[in-house]
Design a protein around this motif. Structure first.
Motif, PDB file in Angstrom:
ATOM      1  N   UNK A 288      43.702  31.538  40.984  1.00  0.00           N
ATOM      2  CA  UNK A 288      44.430  30.698  40.046  1.00  0.00           C
ATOM      3  C   UNK A 288      44.282  31.053  38.580  1.00  0.00           C
ATOM      4  N   UNK A 289      43.295  31.880  38.251  1.00  0.00           N
ATOM      5  CA  UNK A 289      43.061  32.199  36.834  1.00  0.00           C
ATOM      6  C   UNK A 289      42.848  33.687  36.667  1.00  0.00           C
ATOM      7  N   UNK A 290      43.352  34.214  35.563  1.00  0.00           N
ATOM      8  CA  UNK A 290      43.102  35.612  35.260  1.00  0.00           C
ATOM      9  C   UNK A 290      44.282  36.249  34.573  1.00  0.00           C
ATOM     10  N   UNK A 291      44.017  37.409  33.977  1.00  0.00           N
ATOM     11  CA  UNK A 291      45.085  38.141  33.315  1.00  0.00           C
ATOM     12  C   UNK A 291      44.766  39.623  33.395  1.00  0.00           C
ATOM     13  N   UNK A 292      45.838  40.409  33.510  1.00  0.00           N
ATOM     14  CA  UNK A 292      45.661  41.826  33.768  1.00  0.00           C
ATOM     15  C   UNK A 292      45.002  42.558  32.602  1.00  0.00           C
ATOM     16  N   UNK A 293      45.316  42.174  31.348  1.00  0.00           N
ATOM     17  CA  UNK A 293      44.729  42.928  30.229  1.00  0.00           C
ATOM     18  C   UNK A 293      43.218  42.748  30.194  1.00  0.00           C
ATOM     19  N   UNK A 294      42.741  41.576  30.596  1.00  0.00           N
ATOM     20  CA  UNK A 294      41.299  41.360  30.661  1.00  0.00           C
ATOM     21  C   UNK A 294      40.655  42.256  31.705  1.00  0.00           C
ATOM     22  N   UNK A 295      41.336  42.387  32.840  1.00  0.00           N
ATOM     23  CA  UNK A 295      40.802  43.200  33.929  1.00  0.00           C
ATOM     24  C   UNK A 295      40.708  44.667  33.513  1.00  0.00           C
ATOM     25  N   UNK A 296      41.768  45.171  32.890  1.00  0.00           N
ATOM     26  CA  UNK A 296      41.753  46.577  32.490  1.00  0.00           C
ATOM     27  C   UNK A 296      40.664  46.819  31.450  1.00  0.00           C
ATOM     28  N   UNK A 297      40.487  45.860  30.540  1.00  0.00           N
ATOM     29  CA  UNK A 297      39.389  45.971  29.571  1.00  0.00           C
ATOM     30  C   UNK A 297      38.052  45.945  30.305  1.00  0.00           C
TER      31      UNK A 297
END
Lengths: 365, 519
Positions: A287-296
């Motif tokens: 339910x929570x998260x964002x791709x730019x955070x993951x790539x960082x």
């Protein structure tokens, strides 16, 4: 249906209400986000390493950093979407191993062209994902159990096909491509081009499409998603198929960049991928998260590993540091969420208090 | 005792005076005052947000008060945990009890304090015997050995009450216990409550249903906006007076359905069957018509609605919208055909509480909001804003999460989400459950207006006044079968309850044979 306004308001000076789109200004929404914290940490790590770590600034370091984290970057794209739905795919690294073996054998043993072999390898990845997706989405089995099973199954098939042997004969043009740089004097390997394309595709899919809204809704409340017309099973199945397809692509890339197709390729890589996704701010509960955070998050782990290696630390020390970082980050998610809940609860209560107050006034007038 | 301060010699079980509690800058409770006498059932009424829940949580030890007098059984107390309040003799029975589903009924009652036998092993025989004795005392039939899973909410509440009695609680607080109960279950709960009162315990009963308050309670305290308004004897007050005190204004008409022109058949359900759930269900809903689906909780009304909308499958039968058959188990097909479905459980089924107001409202229509296949928050906000405004959703911004809103506001968001799809048929399951009086009448006016504009409405409701006030036609469901079809003119509480409880077998047989004639 423009006359829906209940009569209750007709006795009051009924000005159609408009709402602010956001409760906080843009800069606050950007800065007080989990993703921003990871990006800031990444920038800090890079700045520190460049000034304090010998050779980090050297011409090879960044090149190898990108080349070696490319697999994790790629696999993190579908993994982010899967974890946002509240599921998990532990079988990706085994799919990489299986498709690597398949690519090597189809080219070396079956004598197919590299293109045909690559397409079939990706097709095998798709089949692996479809198998997971079918069991999870349509049979309704828990993804952690299914993919622990297929983690062993896919790796086992790979080992069964090639045993302890390996295949090392690949067209030079392909292996060169995998090691080439985009610009001669820059540290960016070629793999970043397909990665950039896929990253854009997954960003649009997860964050800018109706399908992506469904991904988040399934993770937050799959029953409400079902009641809203989201096809929960199909969404999950599609994501696992995408995961398999990307794993197939990574299988080929790994084979080319290392020059070896063998069953043990990328063993254990699924944990690096999941660790980076969680570090990047995706909730393991969905339910929570964002791709730019993951790539960082992926790059942050890569930078720390490389900087510590250059500093002469052993892999064990590096693992301890990464492990502590991950635990801290998972804790910070809960702490941040708790803090935000308190803030939002007071905010929500205050605003509803205010509006009920004004409603009271209106009805008195 | 109409003025609780008039008899200071009376020993109260619970005495709260000007209790206040703030969360940050928000005053949830400004001056909570409540005096509960032993051997009394005391109603606590007020709109959502009036501070009842905060008051209860302070008594239960969930929150600590910021100011005010808090005495329990004559002693000043300051509970800092629920364990402390429990051991002092406070029991709170919530609307939906949280039991351990895989443990037995008796294990749930004696959780954490199981009777021990030789070598400190749990003495199951004694546990079962004591449970049986408790149930006997309450006059209910329940097997202490069966697992709690699968028990009705009513039975789960009885277990909580049994637990409270075994702890010899002096004060029982029941927070909207009847919201999910059927008529028979409510009667049983009330019988238990009365026997506890006669044992000299103090009971606090929180409910939005006035008929229950007047039926069960002897004293009533009204709260509004976190403050005490009044305490009075039930015999000396009236519904109108209480409602006026709760909302601070006169609510003249709770159920304002105005006659609308009834048009063509919109929904045609024929011979719908699901083994063990509902049988031979056939009915029609016409444009401009509100059809009420009445019956006891568990009669299969929600299940019928869910099958029609396609979130559940069915064994046989057909669902037709405007002449076109709808594929079973396919909510998207139902949505395309123009069906909107406001489900029973707002927080679990109606909306995603972790998502923003805008995303919730745009959830069904978002496929139509894309530009080149891409969906932006801006497009969602632009589509959701007007609907939020039309329904007067109270929120500071469109990105606020629905979780922080009151039940009434959440219901407005769910209704907005479905009206945005421009439906031809609205299925609405318990439209006003757990909603404050003010919002309730807003919802009723809205439904009436929508029917006036030609929308066909199928309304499921467990509140008889709501069914009688709103519905043009009432279908009564009993054990999965439609046992009566009553026009607005002929529907009254007696014949609906008779059909719902199957009290008149001859009547039921007549209706069934009517239905077997193919229409």
């Amino acid at each position: 249906m423009s006359t829906l306004t209940p009569e209750s308001t007709s006795d009051s000076p009924s000005v159609a209400r408009t709402y602010a789109a956001f409760s906080r200004p843009m800069w606050q929404r950007v800065i007080f986000s989990r993703e921003f914290a990871v990006i800031a940490l990444l920038i800090a790590a890079v700045v520190y390493s460049r000034s304090e770590v010998a050779y980090f600034d050297g011409p090879q370091t960044m090149y190898y950093l990108f080349r070696d984290t490319a697999s994790v970057l790629l696999l993190a794209l579908p993994m982010t979407a899967i974890i946002i739905t509240g599921e998990i795919d532990l079988s990706v690294a085994s799919t990489v191993g299986l498709t690597s073996v398949a690519f090597g054998m189809l080219y070396d043993d079956a004598g197919l062209s590299a293109t045909t072999a690559a397409l079939i390898a990706i097709g095998i990845g798709v089949l692996c994902g479809a198998f997971n997706g079918f069991l999870i989405a349509y049979v309704g089995l828990p993804s952690i159990a299914v993919t622990i099973g297929t983690l062993a199954l896919f790796r086992g098939i790979a080992a069964g096909l090639l045993g302890t042997e390996s295949r090392t004969d690949f067209p030079e043009a392909w292996t060169d491509w995998a090691k080439e740089r985009i610009f001669e004097d820059q540290p960016y390997p070629m793999i970043l081009i397909p990665f950039a394309v896929l990253a854009i595709v997954f960003t649009l899919l997860i964050h800018f499409s109706p399908f992506g809204r469904g991904i988040f809704e399934i993770g937050q409340n799959d029953e409400a998603a079902h009641f809203t017309g989201v096809n929960v099973a199909r969404t999950k199945a599609i994501l696992f198929v995408l995961s398999g397809a990307v794993a197939g692509f990574v299988g080929i890339y790994t084979t080319l960049v290392t020059g070896v197709a063998r069953a043990e390729n990328s063993t254990g890589l699924e944990l690096s991928v999941i660790a980076a996704v969680l570090l990047g701010g995706v909730s393991i509960f969905g339910g929570k998260g964002a791709l730019h955070g993951v790539l960082a998050g992926v790059l942050l782990i890569g930078v720390i590993q490389r900087a510590m290696l250059l500093n002469g630390e052993t892999i064990n020390v590096i693992n301890i540091v990464i492990g502590v970082l991950l635990v801290l980050s998972v804790m910070s998610t809960s702490l941040l969420a708790a803090a935000r809940r308190v803030v939002e609860a007071s905010r929500g209560a205050r605003s509803s208090g205010r509006s009920s107050h004004s409603a009271g006034k209106r009805s008195l007038s | 005792m109409s003025d609780p301060t008039a008899r200071p010699e009376q020993a109260f079980v619970l005495e709260l005076q000007d209790v206040a509690k703030s969360f940050g800058a928000v005053a949830a409770l400004r001056s909570g005052t409540l005096r509960v006498a032993p051997g009394s059932i005391h109603a606590l009424v007020g709109e959502n947000g009036a501070g009842k829940s905060t008051l209860v949580k302070i008594v239960a030890g969930v929150h600590r008060r910021d100011a005010g007098v808090f005495e329990f059984q004559g002693k000043a107390v300051d509970f800092s945990s629920t364990a402390e309040s429990k051991s002092a003799g406070v029991a709170v029975i919530y609307q939906e009890p949280t039991l351990f589903p895989d443990l037995s009924v008796a294990e749930n009652i004696f959780m954490g304090r199981q009777p021990l036998g030789a070598a400190r092993r749990i003495d199951r025989a004694r546990m079962y015997a004591e449970s049986e004795a408790l149930f006997e005392r309450l006059g209910v039939v329940l097997d202490p050995r069966r697992p709690a899973r699968g028990l009705s909410i009513a039975d789960q509440q009885i277990i909580e009450i049994a637990k409270a009695i075994s702890l010899d609680a002096a004060l029982l607080i029941m927070d909207e216990p009847t919201a999910a109960l059927s008529g028979v279950e409510v009667d049983r709960l009330f019988a238990v409550a009365r026997s506890l009162r006669d044992e000299g315990r103090g009971l606090v009963f929180i409910s939005h249903r006035f008929e229950e308050v007047f039926d069960l309670c002897d004293t009533v305290t009204v709260m509004r906006d976190g403050s005490y308004v009044s305490t009075q004897q039930i015999a000396e007050t009236s519904v109108d007076k209480l409602v006026a005190e709760m909302v601070g204004r006169e609510v003249t008409e709770l159920f304002p359905k105005t006659p609308a022109e009834i048009g063509e058949v919109v929904l045609d359900v024929a011979d719908l069957n699901t083994a063990g759930v509902f049988h031979d269900v056939s009915f029609q809903v016409r444009a401009g018509e509100i059809v009420g689906l009445a019956g006891l909780v568990g009669a299969g009304r929600s299940e019928i609605a869910r099958a029609v909308f396609g979130v559940d499958s069915y064994d046989s039968g057909t669902v037709t919208m405007n002449g076109h058959r709808i594929a079973p188990r396919n909510p998207r097909a139902a949505i395309r055909a123009g069906i909107a479905f406001v489900p029973e459980d707002r927080r679990k089924q109606g909306l995603v509480t972790e998502a923003s107001v805008a995303r919730n409202i745009a959830a069904v229509i978002r496929r139509g909001l894309t530009t080149a296949g891409l969906l932006t928050t801006r497009a969602e906000n632009r589509a959701a804003g007007p609907w939020a405004a039309k329904l007067e959703v109270k929120t500071s911004a469109l990105d606020m999460h629905a979780a922080t809103m009151s039940g009434g506001n959440q219901q407005k968001v769910v209704i907005a989400k479905w009206l945005a799809t421009d439906p031809k048929l609205l299925i609405i399951d318990e439209p006003t459950r757990g909603i404050d009086v003010g919002t309730k009448s807003e919802v009723h006016r809205l439904l009436s207006d929508l029917a006036g504009q030609g929308l066909a409405i199928l309304m499921i409701s467990s509140e008889l006044p709501e069914v009688l006030g709103m519905a043009d036609r009432v279908l009564v469901v009993h054990e999965g079968r439609i046992t009566a079809e009553l026009d607005r003119a002929e529907a009254n509480p007696e014949n609906i309850m008779r059909a719902a409880t199957n009290a008149d077998p001859a009547h039921q047989a007549a209706v069934q044979s009517d239905e077997e004639v193919p229409a």
